[in-house]
Structures are given as C-alpha cells and as structure tokens.
Design an enzyme around this catalytic site. Sequence first.
Site, PDB file in Angstrom:
ATOM      1  N   HIS A  49       2.934  -1.520   4.477  1.00 21.29           N
ATOM      2  CA  HIS A  49       2.165  -0.488   3.785  1.00 21.29           C
ATOM      3  C   HIS A  49       2.400  -0.548   2.284  1.00 21.29           C
ATOM      4  O   HIS A  49       3.517  -0.377   1.813  1.00 21.29           O
ATOM      5  CB  HIS A  49       2.563   0.890   4.301  1.00 21.29           C
ATOM      6  CG  HIS A  49       1.574   1.978   4.010  1.00 21.29           C
ATOM      7  ND1 HIS A  49       0.542   2.294   4.868  1.00 21.29           N
ATOM      8  CD2 HIS A  49       1.441   2.816   2.954  1.00 21.29           C
ATOM      9  CE1 HIS A  49      -0.166   3.288   4.356  1.00 21.29           C
ATOM     10  NE2 HIS A  49       0.359   3.616   3.184  1.00 21.29           N
ATOM     11  N   ASP A  51       0.253   0.951  -1.282  1.00 24.23           N
ATOM     12  CA  ASP A  51      -0.866   1.798  -1.708  1.00 24.23           C
ATOM     13  C   ASP A  51      -1.491   1.385  -3.029  1.00 24.23           C
ATOM     14  O   ASP A  51      -2.168   2.189  -3.678  1.00 24.23           O
ATOM     15  CB  ASP A  51      -0.397   3.258  -1.809  1.00 24.23           C
ATOM     16  CG  ASP A  51      -0.540   3.993  -0.492  1.00 24.23           C
ATOM     17  OD1 ASP A  51      -1.667   4.054   0.024  1.00 24.23           O
ATOM     18  OD2 ASP A  51       0.463   4.489   0.024  1.00 24.23           O
ATOM     19  N   GLU A 153      -5.564   4.240   6.271  1.00 19.95           N
ATOM     20  CA  GLU A 153      -4.604   5.347   6.374  1.00 19.95           C
ATOM     21  C   GLU A 153      -5.367   6.656   6.515  1.00 19.95           C
ATOM     22  O   GLU A 153      -5.804   7.245   5.542  1.00 19.95           O
ATOM     23  CB  GLU A 153      -3.685   5.407   5.154  1.00 19.95           C
ATOM     24  CG  GLU A 153      -2.580   6.431   5.331  1.00 19.95           C
ATOM     25  CD  GLU A 153      -1.562   6.422   4.207  1.00 19.95           C
ATOM     26  OE1 GLU A 153      -0.480   7.000   4.391  1.00 19.95           O
ATOM     27  OE2 GLU A 153      -1.854   5.845   3.132  1.00 19.95           O
ATOM     28  N   HIS A 180      -3.747  11.438   8.673  1.00 24.29           N
ATOM     29  CA  HIS A 180      -2.861  11.517   7.518  1.00 24.29           C
ATOM     30  C   HIS A 180      -2.126  12.835   7.683  1.00 24.29           C
ATOM     31  O   HIS A 180      -1.580  13.112   8.764  1.00 24.29           O
ATOM     32  CB  HIS A 180      -3.632  11.376   6.202  1.00 24.29           C
ATOM     33  CG  HIS A 180      -2.731  11.203   5.019  1.00 24.29           C
ATOM     34  ND1 HIS A 180      -2.692  12.100   3.977  1.00 24.29           N
ATOM     35  CD2 HIS A 180      -1.794  10.265   4.735  1.00 24.29           C
ATOM     36  CE1 HIS A 180      -1.778  11.707   3.104  1.00 24.29           C
ATOM     37  NE2 HIS A 180      -1.215  10.601   3.528  1.00 24.29           N
ATOM     38  N   HIS A 221       2.542   9.481  10.368  1.00 24.81           N
ATOM     39  CA  HIS A 221       1.858  10.716   9.994  1.00 24.81           C
ATOM     40  C   HIS A 221       1.455  11.601  11.176  1.00 24.81           C
ATOM     41  O   HIS A 221       0.997  12.720  10.955  1.00 24.81           O
ATOM     42  CB  HIS A 221       0.611  10.437   9.147  1.00 24.81           C
ATOM     43  CG  HIS A 221       0.905  10.089   7.720  1.00 24.81           C
ATOM     44  ND1 HIS A 221       1.319  11.019   6.799  1.00 24.81           N
ATOM     45  CD2 HIS A 221       0.844   8.905   7.061  1.00 24.81           C
ATOM     46  CE1 HIS A 221       1.497  10.423   5.625  1.00 24.81           C
ATOM     47  NE2 HIS A 221       1.229   9.137   5.764  1.00 24.81           N
ATOM     48  N   HIS A 242       4.740   2.995   8.183  1.00 25.55           N
ATOM     49  CA  HIS A 242       5.650   3.449   7.122  1.00 25.55           C
ATOM     50  C   HIS A 242       6.291   4.766   7.534  1.00 25.55           C
ATOM     51  O   HIS A 242       5.877   5.825   7.132  1.00 25.55           O
ATOM     52  CB  HIS A 242       4.939   3.555   5.770  1.00 25.55           C
ATOM     53  CG  HIS A 242       3.750   4.469   5.733  1.00 25.55           C
ATOM     54  ND1 HIS A 242       2.675   4.364   6.583  1.00 25.55           N
ATOM     55  CD2 HIS A 242       3.454   5.527   4.909  1.00 25.55           C
ATOM     56  CE1 HIS A 242       1.781   5.296   6.293  1.00 25.55           C
ATOM     57  NE2 HIS A 242       2.242   6.020   5.293  1.00 25.55           N
ATOM     58  N   ASP A 346       5.706   1.384   1.501  1.00 27.43           N
ATOM     59  CA  ASP A 346       4.893   2.433   0.870  1.00 27.43           C
ATOM     60  C   ASP A 346       4.972   2.384  -0.656  1.00 27.43           C
ATOM     61  O   ASP A 346       4.755   3.388  -1.339  1.00 27.43           O
ATOM     62  CB  ASP A 346       5.265   3.821   1.373  1.00 27.43           C
ATOM     63  CG  ASP A 346       4.121   4.827   1.248  1.00 27.43           C
ATOM     64  OD1 ASP A 346       2.997   4.430   0.880  1.00 27.43           O
ATOM     65  OD2 ASP A 346       4.355   6.022   1.502  1.00 27.43           O
TER      66      ASP A 346
END
Length: 419
Positions: A49, A51, A153, A180, A221, A242, A346
Amino acid sequence: MNRNQCGLTGLGLVWLAVTTTLATAAPPLPDVSERARRVHDSAILFDGHNDLPWLLRDLGDFRFEKIDLSKRLESSVSQTDIPRLREGGVKAQFWSVYIPSEQPNPARTVTDQIDLVHRMVERYPDDLAMAYSADDLERIVKAGKIASLIGIEGGVAIENDLAEIRAFHRLGARYMTLTHNVTLDWADAATDLPRHHGLSPFGERVVREMNRVGMLVDISHVSPETMADALRVSEAPLIASHSGAFAIAPSPRNVPDDILKALPRNGGVIMVNFYSGFVVPEAARQTAQARAELREKYPDPAAFKKAMSAWSDAYKMPRGTIGDVADHIEHIIKVAGIDHVGIGSDFDGITSWPVGLEDVSSFPRVTEELLKRGHSDDDVRKILGGNALRAFREAGQVALKLQKTRKPEVDQPPPSPKH
C-alpha cells in the site's frame, strides 16, 4: 490528523507541515549491515500500500507537471520517488487508488485515479511497468523494473454495482479494500458504527465476484465481523494491505487474534502498516479511548467527526521504532504462521511513522531488524514479499477455476425511462 484514523482528507498542507517536523526530529540511525542488504536485495519486496496517487492529486499535480518522480524529492513533498524506491529495494508496489468515502461520483473518481497510475507508469517506462498477474510481476522484476499494481481503497467505489468490479478489474485493479472508514450499505467499517454485523448478503456477493475475477479481497479498514464474514465466504486468499496485530496495538484498524488464527486455512496475508497510530501500543490505546469517549459525548456523526479531528490535531503521537513494526510481524507469525505476514507501509498516506522508517528508502532497516531478531534469510524473504506474491498467484488460480463453473454476478438494471 490522519485519514487512516478518522476518515478525513486534506493530506496537503497538514501532511507537509507534519512531515517536515518529524523528519528533522529523527536521530541518526546505524547503517544497514552487508548481510541485511544481501538478503534484502535477493528478496522480492512487495509493498501492499502506497498512497502516492492521491497525494499527487491533493498536491495539485494530477498532470505530472510539477513533480518529477525520476528525481529525489524533498521529504516535505513526498515519501516516494523512483530513486528512493530503488534505494529501498522495492520490487513490486501496490499503488492505492484511494478515494474519501464521502467523495461525489466515487466510481468516476477511482477511474481517474486508475488513469493517473497508468499515466505515471507510462511516464517512467525505464523504471515502472504495469503488472496484472503474478507472472507479470516476476517477469517485470527480472527485467529490473518495479512492478506496479493497482489497489482500490474503499468499496464505495463500486457504487453498489457488481458490474463495476468487473470494469475495475479490466482497468487493472487487483485488490479492493471492502470499506474505508465509513460503513457502507453492504459492509461494516472498523471505525464506524455497525449496520450489518459484518457483510450483508450483497456484500457476500461482492466477495464472490471479486474471487471470480481475480481481485484480492482486502480486509484492512473493516470491522472484525466483516473480516470473519469475508473469511467465511472467500474462496481465495484474503489480504490486509495495510494493518497490524490488535493484540500488540489495540486500534480497531488492526486484526484480532481470532482472525489471525483462522487465516492459515484461507492462505491470507496480513501486511503490516507503518503508521504510528496502528503500530505503537500507547498511541493505539489513547486514540481508541478518545474515539470511544468522543463518540459517547457526540452521538451526531458530524459533531463526532469534528471533535475527533480536533483531538487528532492536538494529540502528540509517540512515533515508535522499527522494533514496534517488528513486534507486529512477530505476533502475526506466532499466531497465524510465517506464511501469513507481509509489508504494507502506507507511505504518503500517513502523518506519523516510526523513527527510521521515514520514506520508501527505509525498507532495508526492517530487514536488518528481523535478522537481528534471529529470523532466517528465507523467512525474511517471505515476509518482505514472498507471502504476498504467493497469495496473489493463488487468487489468480482460484479465478481461473471459478470462471469455468460460475457465471458473473449480475443484477437486472431498473427499467429505463420511457421516451
């Protein structure tokens, strides 16, 4: 403030300010040993992961006109660029096409982000190449490039339409995080109030269709009940792209032991996150306590979100160490086994990270720590990416079998308006 904590957006200026402060505060670290570098270089480091795609959008560089990823960037801009990916030994990267749960037109926004990833790879063809299968990934790594994969995500992206799963898979998406931070019409999130006590019947169909097309089901999540339902329904290995171990740091974003114990029969992999709020025990406890107290004090969701944001901005989070990350890895090994743990940093989606894990160049320090703790070279290679690659390959194999026996999950659309 951190979008992983509270479901908030706005990485931009807040991220820049926090990054600069944290980076300058980090003490010098010892060099990575020759053995660790040798083991690290021999592994396929497969990070679950990153971003960067949303950060580029948030920083106003959707067209790649301001930021050149082929050059080493300042820490105040990004934690990711090609020189540091190379320095960190990253061989395969899941690029997150994150969108906020409240984003208007979520399917369109995810499509835009998928397009951004494709354009990013096309812009740097000497270093990046798109991978759609485990075979692709290994071929690209062998060619000396970084295999680039796409992970959605937030299941809000499909807009309650199973056809979108197939469409996104055709565009290259190879995992989807079921939620999420907001509970959806078909799945409960970890940091929101439950509505379904796991997956709804439609949510189970989402998992089955993801299995059929070959899209990994990501349980980061989601609530523990949703994790359990996904484990029950899925015929392919799950991932948490993650997350961490709840027993080490009691954040609702981490995976409890009962799920870890059940994971081996599914073949899934928990990829450990680098966010301080998830890996540092005290940070997780204090954040969870604040969330519980503020939710009781502010039952209105909007008021709670505002209060949680203010608390997060004021909270001086302990950063922790690489040892904290290793503690999560070792706990997952203890409970689930060596074949069920990986790395999901992440980077560029977090505002606090352990000392020594400042950016994508830092991964060899994780290898150093694991070797110091007595893990074998082969086990470290599994942790760095071997397990994730195996789960990805198995998901593809399951899909090929299912496509021979199972028709697509299709709902009849509502009648069109009469002309």
